[in-house]
Scaffold this motif. Structure first.
Motif, PDB file in Angstrom:
ATOM      1  N   PRO A   1       0.815  -1.275   0.085  1.00 18.98           N
ATOM      2  CA  PRO A   1       0.203   0.175   0.010  1.00 18.98           C
ATOM      3  C   PRO A   1       0.622   1.352   0.086  1.00 18.98           C
ATOM      4  O   PRO A   1       0.363   2.227  -0.351  1.00 18.98           O
ATOM      5  N   THR A   2       2.012   1.287   0.594  1.00 19.57           N
ATOM      6  CA  THR A   2       2.769   2.201   0.641  1.00 19.57           C
ATOM      7  C   THR A   2       4.357   2.210   0.103  1.00 19.57           C
ATOM      8  O   THR A   2       4.549   1.047  -0.292  1.00 19.57           O
ATOM      9  N   ARG A   3       4.776   3.342  -0.493  1.00 20.96           N
ATOM     10  CA  ARG A   3       6.131   3.237  -0.973  1.00 20.96           C
ATOM     11  C   ARG A   3       7.005   2.575  -0.124  1.00 20.96           C
ATOM     12  O   ARG A   3       7.981   1.763  -0.482  1.00 20.96           O
ATOM     13  N   GLU A   4       6.958   2.783   1.300  1.00 15.04           N
ATOM     14  CA  GLU A   4       8.095   2.299   2.311  1.00 15.04           C
ATOM     15  C   GLU A   4       7.644   0.802   2.386  1.00 15.04           C
ATOM     16  O   GLU A   4       8.743   0.075   2.414  1.00 15.04           O
ATOM     17  N   ASP A   5       6.514   0.225   2.123  1.00 12.79           N
ATOM     18  CA  ASP A   5       6.232  -1.175   1.980  1.00 12.79           C
ATOM     19  C   ASP A   5       6.990  -1.733   1.103  1.00 12.79           C
ATOM     20  O   ASP A   5       7.618  -2.628   1.240  1.00 12.79           O
ATOM     21  N   LEU A   6       6.925  -1.272  -0.026  1.00 11.97           N
ATOM     22  CA  LEU A   6       7.492  -1.958  -1.110  1.00 11.97           C
ATOM     23  C   LEU A   6       8.963  -1.811  -1.120  1.00 11.97           C
ATOM     24  O   LEU A   6       9.607  -2.590  -1.345  1.00 11.97           O
ATOM     25  N   MET A   7       9.456  -0.771  -0.534  1.00  7.50           N
ATOM     26  CA  MET A   7      10.986  -0.725  -0.414  1.00  7.50           C
ATOM     27  C   MET A   7      11.481  -1.654   0.529  1.00  7.50           C
ATOM     28  O   MET A   7      12.501  -2.641   0.514  1.00  7.50           O
ATOM     29  N   LEU A   8      10.844  -1.705   1.762  1.00  7.44           N
ATOM     30  CA  LEU A   8      11.230  -3.005   2.667  1.00  7.44           C
ATOM     31  C   LEU A   8      10.994  -4.460   1.963  1.00  7.44           C
ATOM     32  O   LEU A   8      11.740  -4.894   2.386  1.00  7.44           O
ATOM     33  N   ALA A   9      10.018  -4.628   1.484  1.00  5.94           N
ATOM     34  CA  ALA A   9       9.781  -5.911   0.721  1.00  5.94           C
ATOM     35  C   ALA A   9      10.860  -6.303  -0.302  1.00  5.94           C
ATOM     36  O   ALA A   9      11.330  -7.333  -0.167  1.00  5.94           O
ATOM     37  N   GLY A  10      11.238  -5.198  -1.214  1.00  2.93           N
ATOM     38  CA  GLY A  10      12.412  -5.371  -1.872  1.00  2.93           C
ATOM     39  C   GLY A  10      13.867  -5.855  -1.127  1.00  2.93           C
ATOM     40  O   GLY A  10      14.351  -6.649  -1.460  1.00  2.93           O
ATOM     41  N   MET A  11      13.893  -5.078   0.223  1.00  9.07           N
ATOM     42  CA  MET A  11      15.403  -5.302   0.663  1.00  9.07           C
ATOM     43  C   MET A  11      15.082  -6.676   1.308  1.00  9.07           C
ATOM     44  O   MET A  11      16.159  -7.353   1.571  1.00  9.07           O
ATOM     45  N   SER A  12      13.901  -7.079   1.580  1.00  9.40           N
ATOM     46  CA  SER A  12      13.790  -8.340   2.458  1.00  9.40           C
ATOM     47  C   SER A  12      14.193  -9.581   1.495  1.00  9.40           C
ATOM     48  O   SER A  12      14.582 -10.782   1.841  1.00  9.40           O
ATOM     49  N   THR A  13      14.257  -9.350   0.052  1.00  9.07           N
ATOM     50  CA  THR A  13      14.539 -10.289  -0.858  1.00  9.07           C
ATOM     51  C   THR A  13      16.270 -10.489  -0.758  1.00  9.07           C
ATOM     52  O   THR A  13      16.708 -11.611  -1.648  1.00  9.07           O
ATOM     53  N   LEU A  14      16.894  -9.628  -0.408  1.00 10.66           N
ATOM     54  CA  LEU A  14      18.406  -9.556  -0.724  1.00 10.66           C
ATOM     55  C   LEU A  14      19.099 -10.822  -0.183  1.00 10.66           C
ATOM     56  O   LEU A  14      20.037 -11.277  -1.127  1.00 10.66           O
ATOM     57  N   ALA A  15      19.005 -11.554   0.898  1.00 14.13           N
ATOM     58  CA  ALA A  15      19.610 -12.707   1.451  1.00 14.13           C
ATOM     59  C   ALA A  15      18.288 -13.810   1.707  1.00 14.13           C
ATOM     60  O   ALA A  15      18.690 -14.413   2.320  1.00 14.13           O
ATOM     61  N   ALA A  16      17.228 -13.813   0.905  1.00 13.33           N
ATOM     62  CA  ALA A  16      16.074 -14.686   1.402  1.00 13.33           C
ATOM     63  C   ALA A  16      16.544 -15.937   1.083  1.00 13.33           C
ATOM     64  O   ALA A  16      17.369 -16.273   0.050  1.00 13.33           O
ATOM     65  N   GLY A  17      16.364 -16.940   1.887  1.00 13.10           N
ATOM     66  CA  GLY A  17      16.651 -18.292   1.812  1.00 13.10           C
ATOM     67  C   GLY A  17      18.110 -18.582   2.380  1.00 13.10           C
ATOM     68  O   GLY A  17      18.452 -19.642   2.196  1.00 13.10           O
ATOM     69  N   LEU A  18      18.811 -17.556   2.644  1.00 10.08           N
ATOM     70  CA  LEU A  18      20.340 -18.067   3.133  1.00 10.08           C
ATOM     71  C   LEU A  18      20.007 -18.386   4.733  1.00 10.08           C
ATOM     72  O   LEU A  18      19.936 -17.842   5.592  1.00 10.08           O
ATOM     73  N   VAL A  19      20.411 -19.743   4.777  1.00 11.89           N
ATOM     74  CA  VAL A  19      20.441 -20.410   5.937  1.00 11.89           C
ATOM     75  C   VAL A  19      21.686 -21.589   6.057  1.00 11.89           C
ATOM     76  O   VAL A  19      22.278 -21.858   5.056  1.00 11.89           O
ATOM     77  N   PRO A  20      21.956 -22.087   7.328  1.00 12.51           N
ATOM     78  CA  PRO A  20      22.913 -23.174   7.416  1.00 12.51           C
ATOM     79  C   PRO A  20      22.734 -24.402   6.355  1.00 12.51           C
ATOM     80  O   PRO A  20      21.520 -24.842   6.390  1.00 12.51           O
ATOM     81  N   PRO A  21      23.591 -24.538   5.797  1.00  8.99           N
ATOM     82  CA  PRO A  21      23.515 -25.741   4.743  1.00  8.99           C
ATOM     83  C   PRO A  21      23.062 -27.182   5.653  1.00  8.99           C
ATOM     84  O   PRO A  21      22.516 -28.144   5.068  1.00  8.99           O
ATOM     85  N   ARG A  22      23.823 -27.259   6.838  1.00  8.46           N
ATOM     86  CA  ARG A  22      23.536 -28.280   7.744  1.00  8.46           C
ATOM     87  C   ARG A  22      23.946 -29.762   7.118  1.00  8.46           C
ATOM     88  O   ARG A  22      23.277 -30.504   7.082  1.00  8.46           O
ATOM     89  N   THR A  23      25.068 -29.823   6.199  1.00  4.25           N
ATOM     90  CA  THR A  23      25.588 -30.825   5.709  1.00  4.25           C
ATOM     91  C   THR A  23      26.372 -31.647   6.612  1.00  4.25           C
ATOM     92  O   THR A  23      26.219 -33.167   6.102  1.00  4.25           O
ATOM     93  N   GLY A  24      26.375 -31.419   7.813  1.00  8.30           N
ATOM     94  CA  GLY A  24      26.906 -32.521   8.897  1.00  8.30           C
ATOM     95  C   GLY A  24      28.531 -32.398   8.860  1.00  8.30           C
ATOM     96  O   GLY A  24      29.179 -32.933   9.696  1.00  8.30           O
ATOM     97  N   SER A  25      29.020 -31.316   8.120  1.00  9.86           N
ATOM     98  CA  SER A  25      30.505 -30.935   8.274  1.00  9.86           C
ATOM     99  C   SER A  25      30.595 -29.481   8.048  1.00  9.86           C
ATOM    100  O   SER A  25      29.973 -29.012   7.126  1.00  9.86           O
ATOM    101  N   LEU A  26      31.439 -28.905   8.712  1.00  8.18           N
ATOM    102  CA  LEU A  26      31.653 -27.503   8.848  1.00  8.18           C
ATOM    103  C   LEU A  26      32.458 -27.040   7.479  1.00  8.18           C
ATOM    104  O   LEU A  26      32.179 -26.000   6.879  1.00  8.18           O
ATOM    105  N   GLU A  27      33.400 -28.045   7.168  1.00 13.38           N
ATOM    106  CA  GLU A  27      34.149 -27.791   5.846  1.00 13.38           C
ATOM    107  C   GLU A  27      33.102 -27.781   4.654  1.00 13.38           C
ATOM    108  O   GLU A  27      33.253 -26.632   4.166  1.00 13.38           O
ATOM    109  N   GLN A  28      32.103 -28.493   4.648  1.00  7.66           N
ATOM    110  CA  GLN A  28      31.401 -28.489   3.598  1.00  7.66           C
ATOM    111  C   GLN A  28      30.035 -27.394   3.707  1.00  7.66           C
ATOM    112  O   GLN A  28      29.813 -26.494   2.762  1.00  7.66           O
ATOM    113  N   ASP A  29      29.955 -26.886   4.955  1.00  8.54           N
ATOM    114  CA  ASP A  29      29.002 -25.773   5.003  1.00  8.54           C
ATOM    115  C   ASP A  29      29.446 -24.523   4.720  1.00  8.54           C
ATOM    116  O   ASP A  29      29.119 -23.638   4.203  1.00  8.54           O
ATOM    117  N   MET A  30      31.047 -24.200   5.126  1.00 12.31           N
ATOM    118  CA  MET A  30      31.862 -23.032   4.555  1.00 12.31           C
ATOM    119  C   MET A  30      31.793 -23.127   3.206  1.00 12.31           C
ATOM    120  O   MET A  30      31.918 -21.962   2.512  1.00 12.31           O
TER     121      MET A  30
END
Length: 204
Positions: A62-91
């Motif tokens: 509904p507002t200009r600010e709502d759209l800007m915040l929604a756009g910013m929220s996509t920047l690192a969307a889905g970035l979560v620990p891979p949890r492979t069971g190995s720190l080397e593989q996670d890194m």
């Protein structure tokens, strides 16, 4: 004999929401912020970039600010620990994923937000939360899991490790060439991960 008719299911009113349109608008909002900044952000320009009607955008944000915040929220969307069971593989996985957060247009967006922080502190805080902080949290969680497995020392400061790894990935992302090739070569990832693991593993 009369039979009882089941009531027809109510149909949703209006057109169903189009995820493809949402994605186009949010991508256009990020591009608009990167190119013009917060002060000059234009819904008319976003609509043109996304090939969308302004009324469709207002129905979602509904507002200009709502759209800007929604756009910013996509920047690192889905970035979560891979949890492979190995720190080397996670890194190995996280290095490229974090670096990708700081490629264009995100890098320019970061620079513009920093320049305008005094005027739009709430928007800057949202940008930091949805980019830098989310990256740091993903690495911290991976390190926490590695400590729980006994893979690295328990006295490790997770925040320091996260800041160091994200700092390297951010630098590599910022200077990556737009060629479609990996942001870090296989040799670079190997060297960085080896350096970290040598410092994190239990000492003899």
């Amino acid at each position: 004999m009369l039979t009882t008719m089941e009531p027809a299911a109510a149909r949703p009113r209006g057109r169903p929401r189009d995820p493809a349109l949402d994605d186009r608008v949010l991508a256009a909002a990020v591009a608009e912020l990167a190119e013009r900044g917060v002060a000059e952000f234009s819904l008319t320009s976003v609509a043109a970039r996304a090939r969308a009607a302004k009324r469709s955008i207002y129905a979602r944000w509904p507002t200009r600010e709502d759209l800007m915040l929604a756009g910013m929220s996509t920047l690192a969307a889905g970035l979560v620990p891979p949890r492979t069971g190995s720190l080397e593989q996670d890194m190995d996985i996280l290095l490229d994923r974090v670096a990708a957060v700081f490629t264009e247009p995100r890098l320019t967006l970061l620079q513009r937000c920093v320049a305008e922080i005094s005027q739009y502190p709430d928007l800057y805080a949202a940008f930091k939360r949805d980019s830098v902080d989310r990256c740091l949290a993903a690495v911290e969680d991976a390190v926490h899991d590695a400590v729980a497995r006994g893979e690295i020392r328990a006295d490790i400061d997770r925040a320091t490790v996260a800041e160091a790894l994200v700092g390297i990935a951010m630098l590599r992302g910022a200077f990556a060439q737009p060629t479609g090739s990996p942001i870090l070569t296989s040799r670079q990832r190997t060297e960085v991960i080896r350096m970290f693991l040598d410092g994190l593993r239990p000492r003899p």
